[in-house]
Design an enzyme around this catalytic site. Structure first.
Site, PDB file in Angstrom:
ATOM      1  N   LEU A   1       0.864  -1.172   0.000  1.00 33.65           N
ATOM      2  CA  LEU A   1       0.000   0.000   0.000  1.00 33.65           C
ATOM      3  C   LEU A   1       0.903   1.224   0.000  1.00 33.65           C
ATOM      4  CD1 LEU A   1      -2.704  -0.899   2.715  1.00 33.65           C
ATOM      5  CD2 LEU A   1      -2.938  -1.048   0.227  1.00 33.65           C
ATOM      6  N   ASP A   2       0.466   2.293  -0.648  1.00 32.94           N
ATOM      7  CA  ASP A   2       1.238   3.533  -0.617  1.00 32.94           C
ATOM      8  C   ASP A   2       1.417   3.997   0.824  1.00 32.94           C
ATOM      9  OD1 ASP A   2       1.237   3.513  -3.363  1.00 32.94           O
ATOM     10  OD2 ASP A   2      -0.464   4.888  -3.544  1.00 32.94           O
ATOM     11  N   LYS A   3       2.449   4.783   1.048  1.00 34.70           N
ATOM     12  CA  LYS A   3       2.766   5.287   2.389  1.00 34.70           C
ATOM     13  C   LYS A   3       1.540   5.863   3.101  1.00 34.70           C
ATOM     14  CE  LYS A   3       5.342   9.035   4.620  1.00 34.70           C
ATOM     15  NZ  LYS A   3       6.232  10.204   4.399  1.00 34.70           N
TER      16      LYS A   3
END
Length: 339
Positions: A142-144
């Protein structure tokens, strides 16, 4: 961690007039030209007292060039005591609800403080090693600043099985669902975006729709529409499901469709002025968000050992819930005023 190292190169007459990155590549040991170019762009190279940020800058005989080299990173991540919201765990897998701001694995600029560091501390040596030294157990990402559910493999067998599920053209039991708050309101209740994605031609940290990209399919459904202070549609809550898992897939697909995520500073910059159509409560909630409004709320997989289909769900985190509630309240009030 060792201190930074300073390399000094004095330009010889034979090198006068050549490109800076080319000269440095010839004289700085164990450093590629591309790596040196990155250091120049990052402001780590000086000629005399001047910082040079152009790799193509030409050098003169007698120039003294200094290169500041970052300290070497440890070959393997170290365990760090970072709180984890564990949804499920057994001997094969661990499912966590990732908070915003947590990078999944070490990379440039994030050598520590990642989910991998936290998992190493929690699981010890039991994490699968298939993902590599810096990505043990990591099957998907997942993105940051995207919150929500992630599954991690604790054994090599689990890693292979889960990777196969995520990579399969026919998804089978696997389901990945996201809740997205987006600008505007689609003119249909549901739809599918089937557009290939690849690296942006001019910004390497971005993705874009490209004819030569990799296949990417996102299904979406409108759950709720919101109106602004002008009583016109201003935002929507969508449920998105993935057939593929490309980098930034939902963010790029929805932005391309004209409905970028609220708070997305990378793909939604052209929609900042729409905040003026929100009421004060929603504007405040959006201003406090500091990230894209995306949450991985649903994850279903086939257990790698038992074959049982496991389904997990996660509620909207507080920051997104406050934004959604504010949009809902102000939309309802605008509708009442209209009548």
């Amino acid at each position: 961690m060792t201190d930074r190292v300073i390399e000094t190169v004095t330009i010889a007459p034979a090198d006068a007039g050549l490109r800076l990155d080319r000269v440095l590549a010839a004289h700085v040991a164990n450093m590629s030209r591309s790596h040196l170019k990155a250091l120049i762009l990052a402001g780590q190279v000086k000629i005399g007292a001047r910082t040079i940020r152009d790799p193509a800058a030409t050098v003169k005989s007698g120039d003294v060039v200094t290169v500041t080299l970052p300290p070497p990173e440890l070959a393997a991540p170290q365990g760090e005591t970072i709180p984890l919201n564990i949804v499920y765990e057994d001997d094969s897998i661990i499912v966590i609800d990732k908070p915003k701001g947590l990078v999944v694995h070490p990379a440039a600029g994030h050598a520590s403080g990642t989910l991998v560091n936290a998992l190493i501390a929690h699981c010890g040596a039991s994490l699968s090693g298939i993902g590599g030294v810096k990505r043990p157990g990591i099957v998907h990402r997942l993105d940051k600043d995207t919150t929500g559910l992630m599954i991690v493999a604790k054994t090599d067998k689990a890693h292979r099985a889960l990777s196969g599920q995520f990579a399969a053209k026919t998804q089978g039991a696997i389901r990945r669902g996201y809740l997205a708050l987006v600008w505007g309101a689609p003119d249909r209740p549901k739809g599918t975006i089937d557009l290939p994605l690849g690296r942006h031609a001019h910004a390497r940290d971005k993705q874009a729709v490209r004819d030569d990209g990799r296949p990417a399919v996102t299904h979406w459904q409108v759950l709720e529409r919101f109106v602004g202070t002008d009583r016109k549609p201003v935002a929507s809550l969508l449920a998105c499901t993935l057939e593929t898992g490309r980098t930034h897939q939902i963010r790029v697909h929805l932005a391309h469709a004209g409905h970028p995520l609220l708070g997305d500073a990378t793909y939604g910059t052209g929609f900042k002025t729409k905040a003026s159509r929100l009421g004060p409560q929603a504007r405040a909630a959006l201003g406090a968000l500091g990230r894209q409004a995306l949450h991985a709320y649903l994850l279903a997989v086939e257990h790698p050992e038992t074959g049982e289909v496991l389904e997990f769900q996660s509620e909207l985190p507080g920051d997104l819930r406050r934004l959604r509630d504010a949009l809902h309240t102000e939309s309802r009030e605008a509708g009442l005023k209209q009548r």
